[in-house]
Design a protein around this motif. Structure first.
Motif, PDB file in Angstrom:
ATOM      1  N   HIS A 422       5.543  -1.666  -7.503  1.00  0.00           N
ATOM      2  CA  HIS A 422       5.052  -1.889  -6.219  1.00  0.00           C
ATOM      3  C   HIS A 422       5.919  -3.150  -5.536  1.00  0.00           C
ATOM      4  CE1 HIS A 422       0.721  -0.509  -6.573  1.00  0.00           C
ATOM      5  NE2 HIS A 422       1.250  -0.344  -7.870  1.00  0.00           N
ATOM      6  N   HIS A 433       2.332  -5.886   3.298  1.00  0.00           N
ATOM      7  CA  HIS A 433       2.517  -4.272   3.059  1.00  0.00           C
ATOM      8  C   HIS A 433       3.008  -4.067   1.672  1.00  0.00           C
ATOM      9  CE1 HIS A 433       2.463  -2.877   7.496  1.00  0.00           C
ATOM     10  NE2 HIS A 433       2.683  -4.208   7.602  1.00  0.00           N
ATOM     11  N   GLU A 446       1.719   1.435   2.351  1.00  0.00           N
ATOM     12  CA  GLU A 446       0.251   0.780   2.885  1.00  0.00           C
ATOM     13  C   GLU A 446       0.326  -0.477   3.398  1.00  0.00           C
ATOM     14  OE1 GLU A 446      -1.955   2.085  -0.556  1.00  0.00           O
ATOM     15  OE2 GLU A 446      -1.565  -0.037  -1.607  1.00  0.00           O
ATOM     16  N   ARG A 448      -1.877  -3.407   3.403  1.00  0.00           N
ATOM     17  CA  ARG A 448      -2.849  -3.856   2.750  1.00  0.00           C
ATOM     18  C   ARG A 448      -3.779  -4.748   3.418  1.00  0.00           C
ATOM     19  NH1 ARG A 448      -0.265  -3.808  -3.625  1.00  0.00           N
ATOM     20  NH2 ARG A 448      -0.268  -1.612  -3.653  1.00  0.00           N
ATOM     21  N   THR A 449      -3.156  -5.524   4.352  1.00  0.00           N
ATOM     22  CA  THR A 449      -3.997  -6.614   5.171  1.00  0.00           C
ATOM     23  C   THR A 449      -4.820  -5.766   6.167  1.00  0.00           C
ATOM     24  OG1 THR A 449      -2.077  -8.126   5.012  1.00  0.00           O
ATOM     25  CG2 THR A 449      -3.613  -8.413   7.004  1.00  0.00           C
ATOM     26  N   MET A 451      -5.886  -2.750   5.674  1.00  0.00           N
ATOM     27  CA  MET A 451      -6.754  -1.799   4.726  1.00  0.00           C
ATOM     28  C   MET A 451      -8.025  -2.511   4.072  1.00  0.00           C
ATOM     29  SD  MET A 451      -5.329   0.055   1.464  1.00  0.00           S
ATOM     30  CE  MET A 451      -5.129  -1.197   0.139  1.00  0.00           C
ATOM     31  N   ASN A 478      -2.431  -9.544  -5.626  1.00  0.00           N
ATOM     32  CA  ASN A 478      -1.378  -9.971  -4.606  1.00  0.00           C
ATOM     33  C   ASN A 478      -2.125 -11.229  -4.052  1.00  0.00           C
ATOM     34  OD1 ASN A 478      -0.967  -6.340  -3.456  1.00  0.00           O
ATOM     35  ND2 ASN A 478      -0.464  -7.421  -5.350  1.00  0.00           N
TER      36      ASN A 478
END
Length: 480
Positions: A422, A433, A446, A448-449, A451, A478
């Motif tokens: 990752h 991201h 992706e 992630r924020t 998402m 994270n």
């Protein structure tokens, strides 16, 4: 004609400050220069140094290079030029007995290599390569146990080409021997050449320079449609593309070179990436490390199967290059400029690094991440099957530009031994991201924020993995 036809006058270092015991030492020796012509030889040596320092990769490797000249006064000026090789029939009494017309080819300039090696060792015992400078304006040169070049137009280009042979074991990449479309040179024999820059192999997975070939580049990249003649087609791909270009190693077909053009094929052009990499690998470990301008980072890496552990210390220099100081117990300490070695753009900010083992395959990899001025996240990565690679992961996954330094971690699924890597970064809007990968589904990007509908971050993220005791339940976290 023999050593009775001249005298050795001594050695002078004309370039370099590298320690003598830890330098790539080039020795230039005079032949066919009379006592009154020694200044001409000195000037020719200075011209060589000026030219070499401007030619990549010697430009960045020059801190590890020392150059010496060995002045030798010959009885006569020039060199032999036998009629059998297409010459005038002239003879000259010279210390190293230089002569045009080797193998009946006038441009093949040869000498008494044994005398050259003995003289070089006596004058500069730690020499790496010996090159004879021949006082003639007839075009010529050769490589082998020693190199030669004449003072024809383009003399310094000839010299650097011949050093490619003599010091680095590089092959000629042109598709003829004596010149033109020769009989008997239609197709290369079915034996793999030993040199690192020519091949008869078209298998991407086992190609000598496969780590330099983009997945999108077709192999062969260029084929000769008529094996009875030298192929004169223009390149079908942009300059600098590494692939398989047919016509090399003195044959019209059946042998391939890494790029359309290279200094081992034609004078006045750069070395191809494969040749440059060979030169880097020979001289790079001799270089003293330059000063860092950012904090270092470190990681461990263990060869699969051999249990040979390595330690790697990474740092960035003022020019944006990523350097590594690395060590294992078989070969000791090394220094390499990985940016120069892989032809990558300059980094900004701090780098990140991690090691990664393929699930099921026990194939270990090491990854060095960095950000460039346009916000792209790049990676240098290595395994022992395919060597070093460079990729722009932002471009590869069509991700937005990063506004901060990347961070990275590895993560293994409990129970399944499915390994993931990752790469995290922050964008200008504060979103975190991830570029992540496993061998079942490949690469992903992706936000992630978005998402998780989280608030924007103001700094760089950090990350870690965590496994529950007793349950073998793995987690990744994270933080921002």
């Amino acid at each position: 004609m023999t050593t009775a036809d001249g005298t050795v006058q001594g050695a002078t270092q004309i370039f370099g400050t590298a320690p003598r015991h830890r330098a790539f030492s080039i020795v230039l020796l005079a032949d066919g220069f009379t006592a009154a012509q020694q200044t001409d030889f000195n000037n020719a040596c200075n011209d060589f140094v000026t030219a070499m320092r401007a030619i990549p990769p010697f430009d960045v490797l020059s801190p590890a290079i020392n150059v010496w000249r060995v002045n030798v006064a010959s009885t006569d000026s020039g060199a032999d030029d036998p009629v059998s090789g297409g010459g005038t029939g002239a003879t000259a009494r010279t210390f190293f007995d230089s002569s045009f017309g080797g193998n009946g080819i006038r441009r093949l300039l040869i000498c008494n290599a044994t005398t050259v090696l003995v003289t070089a060792a006596a004058q500069v015992p730690e020499f790496s390569v010996a090159i004879v400078v021949v006082n003639s304006t007839i075009y010529g040169g050769s490589g082998g146990s020693v190199g030669t070049y004449s003072l024809a137009d383009g003399a310094t280009e000839i010299a650097v080409h011949e050093i490619g042979h003599t010091a680095f074991g590089l092959a000629d990449e042109y598709p003829y021997y004596a010149g033109g479309s020769e009989t008997g040179h239609d197709h290369h024999p079915a034996t793999e050449p030993t040199e690192p820059n020519v091949t008869i192999n078209t298998n991407r997975a086992t190609l000598k320079w496969g780590s330099l070939v983009a997945a999108s580049t077709s192999l062969p990249t260029m084929s000769n449609p008529d094996c009875s003649t030298v192929d004169s087609q223009p390149s079908p791909v942009p300059t600098g593309t590494v692939g398989l270009f047919e016509g090399a190693h003195y044959y019209h077909c059946g042998a391939f070179r890494p790029e359309y053009d290279c200094k081992m094929r034609a004078l006045g052009v750069p070395f191809c990436a494969a040749c440059s990499q060979v030169i880097h690998h020979r001289i790079g470990p001799l270089m003293a490390a330059p000063p860092a301008v950012a904090d270092p980072l470190a990681y461990e890496f263990t060869h699969e199967g051999r249990n040979l552990a390595e330690q790697h210390n990474l740092f960035r220099t003022a020019d944006g290059h990523l350097h590594a100081l690395w060590f294992n117990f078989e070969t000791g300490w090394h220094h390499e400029d990985r940016t120069a070695m892989l032809g990558a753009p300059a980094a900004v900010g701090d780098a990140s690094a991690y090691s990664f083992t393929h699930d099921g395959l026990d194939l270990a990899e090491q990854h060095n991440l960095f950000r460039t001025a346009n916000g792209h996240i790049h990676a240098f990565w290595f395994n022992f099957e395919t060597g070093w690679h460079h990729e722009d992961r932002t471009a590869m996954l069509n991700a937005p530009p990063a506004a901060g330094n990347p961070v990275a971690y590895t993560f293994t699924h409990e129970g399944r031994n499915l390994a993931e890597q990752h790469n995290l970064f922050r964008t200008a809007d504060g979103h975190i991201h991830a570029l992540w990968f496993n061998f079942e589904t490949g690469w992903h990007h992706e936000d992630r924020t978005a998402m998780l509908n989280a608030p924007p971050a103001a700094g760089n993220p950090v990350a870690y993995t965590f496994t529950h005791e007793g349950r073998n339940l793995a987690e990744q976290h994270n933080l921002f």
